[in-house]
Design an enzyme around this catalytic site. Sequence first.
Site, short mmCIF file in Angstrom:
data_model
loop_
_atom_site.label_atom_id
_atom_site.label_comp_id
_atom_site.label_asym_id
_atom_site.label_seq_id
_atom_site.Cartn_x
_atom_site.Cartn_y
_atom_site.Cartn_z
N ALA A 264 -9.97 5.75 2.33
CA ALA A 264 -10.47 4.39 2.52
C ALA A 264 -9.67 3.50 1.59
CB ALA A 264 -11.95 4.36 2.13
N GLU B 33 -11.07 12.96 6.20
CA GLU B 33 -12.29 12.95 7.02
C GLU B 33 -11.99 12.41 8.42
OE1 GLU B 33 -14.26 10.87 3.74
OE2 GLU B 33 -15.95 12.23 4.04
N GLU C 63 -12.60 12.10 -3.76
CA GLU C 63 -13.57 11.04 -4.06
C GLU C 63 -14.28 11.26 -5.39
OE1 GLU C 63 -13.09 12.37 -1.09
OE2 GLU C 63 -13.48 10.92 0.52
N1 CAA Z 1 -6.75 2.45 -1.41
C1 CAA Z 1 -6.08 1.37 -1.85
N2 CAA Z 1 -4.89 1.44 -2.48
C2 CAA Z 1 -4.36 2.65 -2.65
C3 CAA Z 1 -5.01 3.82 -2.23
C4 CAA Z 1 -6.26 3.69 -1.56
N3 CAA Z 1 -6.92 4.73 -1.07
N4 CAA Z 1 -4.25 4.88 -2.57
C5 CAA Z 1 -3.16 4.38 -3.16
N5 CAA Z 1 -3.22 3.04 -3.22
C6 CAA Z 1 -2.20 2.12 -3.74
C7 CAA Z 1 -2.02 2.25 -5.25
O1 CAA Z 1 -2.93 1.43 -5.94
C8 CAA Z 1 -0.59 1.81 -5.43
O2 CAA Z 1 -0.57 0.41 -5.37
P1 CAA Z 1 0.50 -0.42 -6.23
O3 CAA Z 1 1.85 0.08 -5.80
O4 CAA Z 1 0.21 -1.82 -5.89
O5 CAA Z 1 0.21 -0.09 -7.68
C9 CAA Z 1 0.08 2.31 -4.16
O6 CAA Z 1 -0.96 2.52 -3.21
C10 CAA Z 1 0.83 3.62 -4.33
O7 CAA Z 1 -0.04 4.56 -4.97
P2 CAA Z 1 0.48 5.53 -6.13
O8 CAA Z 1 1.25 4.77 -7.14
O9 CAA Z 1 -0.68 6.31 -6.58
O10 CAA Z 1 1.52 6.43 -5.29
P3 CAA Z 1 1.81 7.98 -5.38
O11 CAA Z 1 2.87 8.26 -4.40
O12 CAA Z 1 2.00 8.39 -6.80
O13 CAA Z 1 0.47 8.71 -4.88
C11 CAA Z 1 -1.42 9.11 -3.45
C12 CAA Z 1 0.03 8.56 -3.57
C13 CAA Z 1 -1.43 10.61 -3.69
C14 CAA Z 1 -1.92 8.80 -2.07
C15 CAA Z 1 -2.29 8.41 -4.52
O14 CAA Z 1 -2.11 7.02 -4.41
C16 CAA Z 1 -3.76 8.69 -4.41
O15 CAA Z 1 -4.22 9.73 -4.85
N6 CAA Z 1 -4.52 7.73 -3.85
C17 CAA Z 1 -5.96 7.80 -3.81
C18 CAA Z 1 -6.47 8.74 -2.78
C19 CAA Z 1 -7.98 8.71 -2.75
O16 CAA Z 1 -8.64 8.74 -3.76
N7 CAA Z 1 -8.52 8.64 -1.54
C20 CAA Z 1 -9.93 8.57 -1.37
C21 CAA Z 1 -10.34 7.13 -1.26
S1 CAA Z 1 -12.09 6.92 -1.27
C22 CAA Z 1 -12.58 7.31 0.29
O17 CAA Z 1 -11.81 7.64 1.13
C23 CAA Z 1 -14.06 7.17 0.46
C24 CAA Z 1 -14.59 7.81 1.67
O18 CAA Z 1 -14.99 8.96 1.62
C25 CAA Z 1 -14.70 7.06 2.90
#
Ligand code: CAA
Length: 685
Positions: A63, A105, A125
Amino acid sequence: MNNLASLMIESGVAVITIDNPPVNALGAALRRALFDRLEEAFAAADARAIVLICAGRTFIAGADISELGKPAALPTFFDLFDLIEDGPKPVIAAIHGTALGGGFEFALICHYRVAAQSARVGLPEVNLGVLPGAGGTQRVPRLAGVEAALDIMTSGRHVHAPEALHLGLVDAVVPDQTLRAAAVEFAQQVIRDGALRPRVRDKKGALENIQPALFAEFRKANAQRFRGLKAPDAIITLVESTVSLPFDEGMKREQASFEALVGGRQSAALRYNFFAERETARVPDITADIRPIDIRTVGIIGAGTMGSGIAMAFLNAGLPVTLVETSAAALDRGMSAIRRTYDASAKKGRMTPDQVEQRMRLVNPTIDLDAVGDRDLVIEAVFENIDVKKDVFTRLDGVVRPEAILASNTSFLDLDAIAEATRHPERVIGLHFFSPAHVMRLLEVVRGTQTAKPIVATAMALARKIAKVPVLSRTCPGFIANRLLAPRGTQAEALVLEGTPVALIDRVLFDYGFAMGHFQMMDLVGLDVVGRDADQRTVMGDLVAAGRLGQKQNGGYYDYDGARQATPSVLAEKIIADVARAGGVPHEPTLDEAALIGRLLYPVVNEGAKILEEGIALRASDIDVAAVLGYNWPVYTGGPMFWADSIGLDQVVAGLRQLEARHGNAFRPAELLVRLAARGERFQP
Ligand code: CAA
């Protein structure tokens, strides 16, 4: 908006390509676009199956985290999911990069999943203080069984495609370059087989013969890891419910738990921390046109604990290191420490023996300082003494190329004074690693008065390359993290002199969420190490004089048994009472726990405010990141500044004023803190 998801029909298959850089987060606009493309694909007469694939570096990474906790815009996740799950055509997710959280998911809603060999899936999460809120807690156990589900969801770990296949989380793994073609082919096979649309919610096999005791055992085995966190317990409860409850009832409970968590303080703190960690790399005056220098080779001066740890941080990233010591014996000790650490990792299965050898081959150990002459970056990690450091820099100045970067790992000393020992102070920077340097993720980048901008840009970029989070600091004694946390130690030591029990102070810090209390930490590090620079009589000095060096020798603030269990020490209590008497400290113990937290941690917030108003740190969130990553400040409080915001800055100011009235100027609230509190504002903009 339409280019977020595009539709193309090829060989009887509709291919929907999602393109929402950087990580294809499933925000409201993308959900709308996907909903529209799916409806079109369902209506298309020339397509009998649908492949969902992503452009860019990854499948949907979840998300959009910035939307969590806000009212969901339409269509919701569930509108989209219902459309797919009950839709008239089979849908196949084609996964590359990372399918995480709501992204995974989403894939689980699809009828089939094809993954590229290098792809990873996961439900992280828990790291954001929530649980998989789009069916993950109910679907993963139905595919992979409850044990795998508990592990994956409470750890948040990434599961590599081959393991995901083994667990039944994906249906096929294909070579990376062939993903799109393989997914289309898979879809065509599905069509030939009758276009079946299996739903994960209907699967039951993995939920049979579950031992009911398993859940209590899992909770117990992981009690320490989950201490203080709300999400893991909620995840376990929901996974447990999959065994006895119908799918729809489980989904209702998942939704209720998700809502409760996402509205809570922990999740707000953890989401803040997610963005704060990524914000640290942005430095307002280091604009995009200032290009970092490409660092390909590194020299490290000193192979002690810090030097060898720093060496491993670079070796782990594949960068060759020249490691310099003054004697063969010291060099051998450093090299043995590196080899021991790697062998231990290999034994735990964290790396292969081949990888150990590869890394060892990247080190060039030497006692010849000239050997760093051709290195791009040279880091000094010698004894923490200004004269010793200046001498090393003067000698390095005569050895390195004029364009090489010289870095000091000083944790406390004046970087400008060190830089002045060279002909190129503009090429000198501080790289303050935290011990153990190959493990701790914080890297304080210290910008001297003369440090040139490209050197700062290089250090910030380099940090990412070696998997560290850079926090930029201006020069001041202790920089950000050490300076910030020093008042906690000062207050803990003052409190014991006033008669507050050592064990009570430690327990209050432990209950706040720190891994251990101040005195347990001192005993662990060694009192002779921490207390060696004291210039007046201290409890620590007297403990050392009495032969009590901490855990390693005769106990310290505590006594220890053979299993290193700590118990209060009568001898230490006597020493404390003696030092207090000699210093004329009145016996007035603080026993109230809330008062103790205020006394120990409000001065930290106050120091943070001073660090901010003096311009040492760029922003309050950098200070929080430094505290969390450098000092294990409990991340679910957000860090000292976020915590202060969440309890109210007026409360912190009032607490400090009371302490000032009783104990003096050291507690006077910083001007910035007073100003923000008076206006009802927060540190976070
Ligand atoms: N939402 C919004 N922004 C996100 C994001 C997300 N899910 N994931 C990454 N971003 C953004 C980061 O903030 C970053 O932004 P900036 O460049 O402006 O700083 C950009 O994307 C790149 O992210 P990283 O610097 O972390 O890039 P990376 O290549 O090192 O890692 C990644 C990529 C593994 C996807 C890592 O970003 C990550 O782990 N993201 C989070 C994943 C996550 O937690 N997903 C679950 C979300 S909650 C959810 O989904 C709830 C539900 O159950 C419905």
